[in-house]
Design a protein around this motif. Structure first.
Motif, mmCIF file in Angstrom:
data_model
loop_
_atom_site.group_PDB
_atom_site.id
_atom_site.type_symbol
_atom_site.label_atom_id
_atom_site.label_comp_id
_atom_site.label_asym_id
_atom_site.label_seq_id
_atom_site.Cartn_x
_atom_site.Cartn_y
_atom_site.Cartn_z
ATOM 1 N N LEU A 16 0.894 -1.238 -0.137
ATOM 2 C CA LEU A 16 0.007 -0.050 0.111
ATOM 3 C C LEU A 16 0.986 1.298 0.082
ATOM 4 C CD1 LEU A 16 -2.819 1.340 0.054
ATOM 5 C CD2 LEU A 16 -2.801 1.020 2.771
ATOM 6 N N PHE A 17 1.827 1.430 0.952
ATOM 7 C CA PHE A 17 2.410 2.802 1.149
ATOM 8 C C PHE A 17 3.377 2.907 0.131
ATOM 9 C CE2 PHE A 17 0.740 1.738 5.352
ATOM 10 C CZ PHE A 17 0.138 2.769 5.462
ATOM 11 N N PRO A 18 4.261 1.960 -0.578
ATOM 12 C CA PRO A 18 5.035 2.342 -1.650
ATOM 13 C C PRO A 18 4.065 2.787 -2.978
ATOM 14 C CG PRO A 18 5.723 0.408 -0.756
ATOM 15 C CD PRO A 18 4.459 0.761 0.079
ATOM 16 N N GLY A 40 -0.352 10.692 4.900
ATOM 17 C CA GLY A 40 -0.587 9.177 4.441
ATOM 18 C C GLY A 40 -0.130 8.266 5.560
ATOM 19 N N ILE A 41 1.248 7.833 5.125
ATOM 20 C CA ILE A 41 1.845 6.791 6.061
ATOM 21 C C ILE A 41 1.909 7.536 7.452
ATOM 22 C CG2 ILE A 41 4.073 7.384 5.460
ATOM 23 C CD1 ILE A 41 4.719 4.415 5.686
ATOM 24 N N GLY A 42 1.783 6.615 8.351
ATOM 25 C CA GLY A 42 1.750 7.200 9.914
ATOM 26 C C GLY A 42 3.429 7.208 10.269
ATOM 27 N N ASP A 43 3.952 8.176 9.505
ATOM 28 C CA ASP A 43 5.485 8.371 9.779
ATOM 29 C C ASP A 43 5.558 9.794 10.608
ATOM 30 O OD1 ASP A 43 8.040 8.110 9.894
ATOM 31 O OD2 ASP A 43 8.597 8.426 7.880
ATOM 32 N N VAL A 131 -7.567 -3.513 7.736
ATOM 33 C CA VAL A 131 -6.412 -3.985 8.782
ATOM 34 C C VAL A 131 -4.926 -3.682 8.190
ATOM 35 C CG1 VAL A 131 -5.902 -6.043 7.308
ATOM 36 C CG2 VAL A 131 -5.563 -6.261 9.765
ATOM 37 N N TYR A 132 -4.195 -3.479 9.234
ATOM 38 C CA TYR A 132 -2.842 -3.197 8.527
ATOM 39 C C TYR A 132 -2.496 -4.330 7.621
ATOM 40 C CZ TYR A 132 2.185 -2.460 9.793
ATOM 41 O OH TYR A 132 3.501 -2.294 9.739
ATOM 42 N N PRO A 133 -1.897 -3.783 6.495
ATOM 43 C CA PRO A 133 -1.896 -4.816 5.410
ATOM 44 C C PRO A 133 -0.711 -5.768 5.658
ATOM 45 C CG PRO A 133 -1.931 -2.240 4.288
ATOM 46 C CD PRO A 133 -1.871 -2.443 6.100
ATOM 47 N N ASN A 186 -6.791 0.850 17.068
ATOM 48 C CA ASN A 186 -6.603 0.317 15.817
ATOM 49 C C ASN A 186 -6.011 0.944 14.702
ATOM 50 O OD1 ASN A 186 -8.428 -0.612 13.091
ATOM 51 N ND2 ASN A 186 -7.840 -2.161 14.313
ATOM 52 N N ASN A 187 -5.093 0.291 13.804
ATOM 53 C CA ASN A 187 -4.691 0.833 12.534
ATOM 54 C C ASN A 187 -5.431 0.239 11.603
ATOM 55 O OD1 ASN A 187 -3.428 2.052 10.668
ATOM 56 N ND2 ASN A 187 -1.491 1.001 10.784
ATOM 57 N N PRO A 188 -6.391 0.656 11.036
ATOM 58 C CA PRO A 188 -6.456 2.147 10.494
ATOM 59 C C PRO A 188 -7.606 2.888 11.150
ATOM 60 C CG PRO A 188 -7.570 0.863 8.773
ATOM 61 C CD PRO A 188 -7.103 -0.080 9.915
ATOM 62 N N SER A 248 8.442 3.104 17.443
ATOM 63 C CA SER A 248 8.309 3.885 16.406
ATOM 64 C C SER A 248 7.412 5.331 16.672
ATOM 65 C CB SER A 248 7.567 3.089 15.047
ATOM 66 O OG SER A 248 8.554 2.257 14.719
ATOM 67 N N LYS A 249 6.055 4.737 17.046
ATOM 68 C CA LYS A 249 5.202 5.997 17.213
ATOM 69 C C LYS A 249 5.078 6.632 18.493
ATOM 70 C CE LYS A 249 4.233 4.179 13.136
ATOM 71 N NZ LYS A 249 3.284 3.726 12.054
ATOM 72 N N THR A 250 5.386 5.600 19.335
ATOM 73 C CA THR A 250 5.681 6.057 20.763
ATOM 74 C C THR A 250 6.994 7.065 21.040
ATOM 75 O OG1 THR A 250 4.899 3.996 21.382
ATOM 76 C CG2 THR A 250 5.995 5.310 23.185
ATOM 77 N N PRO A 346 -3.652 8.120 16.724
ATOM 78 C CA PRO A 346 -3.088 9.217 15.782
ATOM 79 C C PRO A 346 -3.543 9.030 14.583
ATOM 80 C CG PRO A 346 -1.384 7.346 15.862
ATOM 81 C CD PRO A 346 -2.522 6.977 16.718
ATOM 82 N N TYR A 347 -4.660 8.368 14.436
ATOM 83 C CA TYR A 347 -5.520 8.243 12.992
ATOM 84 C C TYR A 347 -6.865 8.640 12.968
ATOM 85 C CZ TYR A 347 -1.274 5.237 11.876
ATOM 86 O OH TYR A 347 -0.066 4.962 11.507
ATOM 87 N N ILE A 348 -7.400 9.393 12.115
ATOM 88 C CA ILE A 348 -8.497 9.709 11.785
ATOM 89 C C ILE A 348 -9.328 8.776 10.761
ATOM 90 C CG2 ILE A 348 -10.411 11.572 11.196
ATOM 91 C CD1 ILE A 348 -7.076 12.226 12.970
ATOM 92 N N PHE A 387 -11.617 6.917 4.441
ATOM 93 C CA PHE A 387 -10.006 7.444 4.072
ATOM 94 C C PHE A 387 -9.491 7.481 5.403
ATOM 95 C CE2 PHE A 387 -7.460 10.604 2.613
ATOM 96 C CZ PHE A 387 -6.968 10.116 1.359
ATOM 97 N N ARG A 388 -8.204 7.446 5.629
ATOM 98 C CA ARG A 388 -7.299 7.389 6.651
ATOM 99 C C ARG A 388 -6.656 8.935 6.752
ATOM 100 N NH1 ARG A 388 -2.545 3.839 8.852
ATOM 101 N NH2 ARG A 388 -1.346 5.338 7.738
ATOM 102 N N LEU A 389 -6.553 9.664 7.666
ATOM 103 C CA LEU A 389 -5.648 10.840 7.772
ATOM 104 C C LEU A 389 -4.632 10.473 9.085
ATOM 105 C CD1 LEU A 389 -7.837 13.923 6.828
ATOM 106 C CD2 LEU A 389 -6.058 12.755 5.583
HETATM 107 C C1 MLT Z 1 1.033 2.969 8.720
HETATM 108 O O1 MLT Z 1 0.847 4.263 8.271
HETATM 109 O O2 MLT Z 1 -0.056 2.199 8.670
HETATM 110 C C2 MLT Z 1 2.170 2.573 9.578
HETATM 111 O O3 MLT Z 1 2.894 3.774 9.595
HETATM 112 C C3 MLT Z 1 2.684 1.515 8.992
HETATM 113 C C4 MLT Z 1 3.892 0.782 9.530
HETATM 114 O O4 MLT Z 1 3.763 1.256 11.025
HETATM 115 O O5 MLT Z 1 4.468 0.051 9.075
#
Ligand code: MLT
Length: 412
Positions: A16-18, A40-43, A131-133, A186-188, A248-250, A346-348, A387-389
């Motif tokens: 998905l993300f690439p 987009g990506i949760g970076d 789901v998280y792919p 949950n992601n997403p 990563s996110k923490t 951190p996702y809407i 859609f996820r922001l």
């Molecule tokens: C996401 O955007 O769902 C995550 O950043 C992807 C990940 O943590 O690998």
């Protein structure tokens, strides 16, 4: 001629993300003047906090002197880090873990994929949809599924749809499953599970000798009291659950790479001959063979997250992202757009305006507002029309993105 793993050919689309990055690059190459906002990506976008940077530097300095040099570390991670995690991250939740139940790794994406190594292909797997792919694609890659149907569901995998209609709460699978993936927050969708809901899953898994893979990568974003941060807060979970966590996110480690997997000693599954085998032992064997541990400076940096200063600083950054989430959610809701999540995550997760398809909205948003998000259908068929922001952007960008969306699609 060498043969490929044909399972890879079953995968319907690129990861998905690439794929999103490819589309964004194509647009920005054609429109270099466009000021694109990436949600987009949760970076993460905020720098590592000072306490972490200091420890990271100190770790590197140790490598410069013979007396403090570190070569190969333990594949499971340094005991001082596992001990610290047990004391600082789990004990306050009332969860007692031994350091040997905590495996440090280079991230929970890899662990949640690699864990499949130690479980038989014959296991039936249930995943949420959307789901998280990674959970999904790795099961296809390893050969647990047949081909995908027209909707995008792979034969042999059990899907648990989560939509606004069922309050994003997956129903228990009707058929017998052996492995259940749960991700909370949950992601997403950014939604959470209550203690009662998780207790029901734990009871369900124990009654069926199933294992829960519990992804708690976003637990640090929980704001509401009473929402479990770990599945081990639920009685019996040590018998049936593996938990994945991430720095990563923490703590902003998306580029640094550090995560952890908890496999309690009492968690077992059966061998072909019916013997009960501890999964901790198998994972230890797997990691010792296929992994050489996380670098020493990174583990020093991770340990600093749990220092008094480190935690205060990290919390401040988390609160910054949560404030972004609030700005997005409140801004869009005030304009009549239905939004979910964003309070403990951190996702809407929003309903696309004008009932647009997820990718159609993605393209319009990119081309007309220069904002990047993630199409809900990229997370599974039930994500279509959503859609996820991500709330990991900088403050000004987040405000600008909301303004642009509201100007274009706001109903009020
Ligand atoms: C996401 O955007 O769902 C995550 O950043 C992807 C990940 O943590 O690998």
């Amino acid at each position: 001629m060498a043969r490929i793993n044909d399972n890879y050919l079953k995968l319907k689309a690129g990861y998905l993300f690439p794929e999103i990055a490819r589309r964004v690059k194509e647009f920005s190459d054609a429109h270099p003047e466009a000021q694109i906002i990436r949600l987009g990506i949760g970076d993460v976008t905020q720098p590592l906090v000072p306490a972490v940077i200091e420890a990271f530097h100190a770790g590197v300095d140790d490598l410069a002197k013979a007396e403090t040099f570190h070569g190969y570390g333990p594949e499971q991670g340094y005991n001082w880090l596992s001990q610290l995690i047990a004391e600082k991250a789990y004990a306050p939740l009332g969860v007692e873990l031994k350091p040997s139940e905590i495996f440090i790794s280079d991230g929970s994406k890899c662990d949640s994929a690699n864990i499949l190594d130690i479980l038989d292909l014959g296991n039936k797997v249930a995943i949420c949809d959307p789901v998280y792919p990674v959970y999904h694609d790795t099961n296809v890659m390893i050969g647990r599924s047949g081909e995908a149907d027209a909707k995008g569901y792979y034969e042999g995998i059990v899907y648990m749809p989560c939509t606004a209609e069922n309050d994003f709460t997956p129903a228990f699978p009707e058929e017998k499953v052996d492995i259940i993936y749960l991700c909370y927050p949950n992601n997403p969708t950014g939604t959470v599970a209550t203690k009662e809901q998780l207790k029901a899953w734990v009871d369900y898994a124990i009654a069926r000798n199933a294992i829960i893979f519990f992804d708690a990568a976003y637990e640090a974003f929980i704001t509401e009291p009473g929402i479990p941060h770990s599945i081990y807060e639920i009685d019996g979970a040590k018998q049936c659950a593996i938990e994945f966590r991430s720095f990563s996110k923490t703590a902003g480690f998306t580029g640094v790479r550090c995560g952890l997997t908890v496999i309690p000693h009492e968690l077992t599954a059966t061998s072909a001959t019916g013997e009960k085998v501890a999964l901790n032992k198998l994972w230890n064997r797997r990691q010792s063979t296929k992994f050489n541990g996380v670098s020493y400076p990174v583990q020093r940096a991770a340990a600093a997250v749990y220092s008094e200063q480190g935690w205060l600083q990290v919390k401040e950054v988390i609160n910054f992202y949560l404030e972004n989430a609030k700005i997005i959610k409140q801004g869009l809701e005030a304009a009549g757009i239905d939004c979910y999540g964003g309070v403990n995550a951190p996702y809407i997760w929003l309903k696309t305006p004008e009932n647009m398809g997820s990718w159609e909205f993605f393209d319009k948003l990119l081309k007309e507002c220069h904002v990047v998000g993630t199409p809900g259908s990229g997370f599974g068929p039930s994500g279509e029309g959503y859609f996820r922001l991500s709330a990991f952007g900088g403050r000004e960008n987040v405000k600008k993105a909301v303004k642009r969306i509201v100007e274009k699609w706001g109903k009020k």
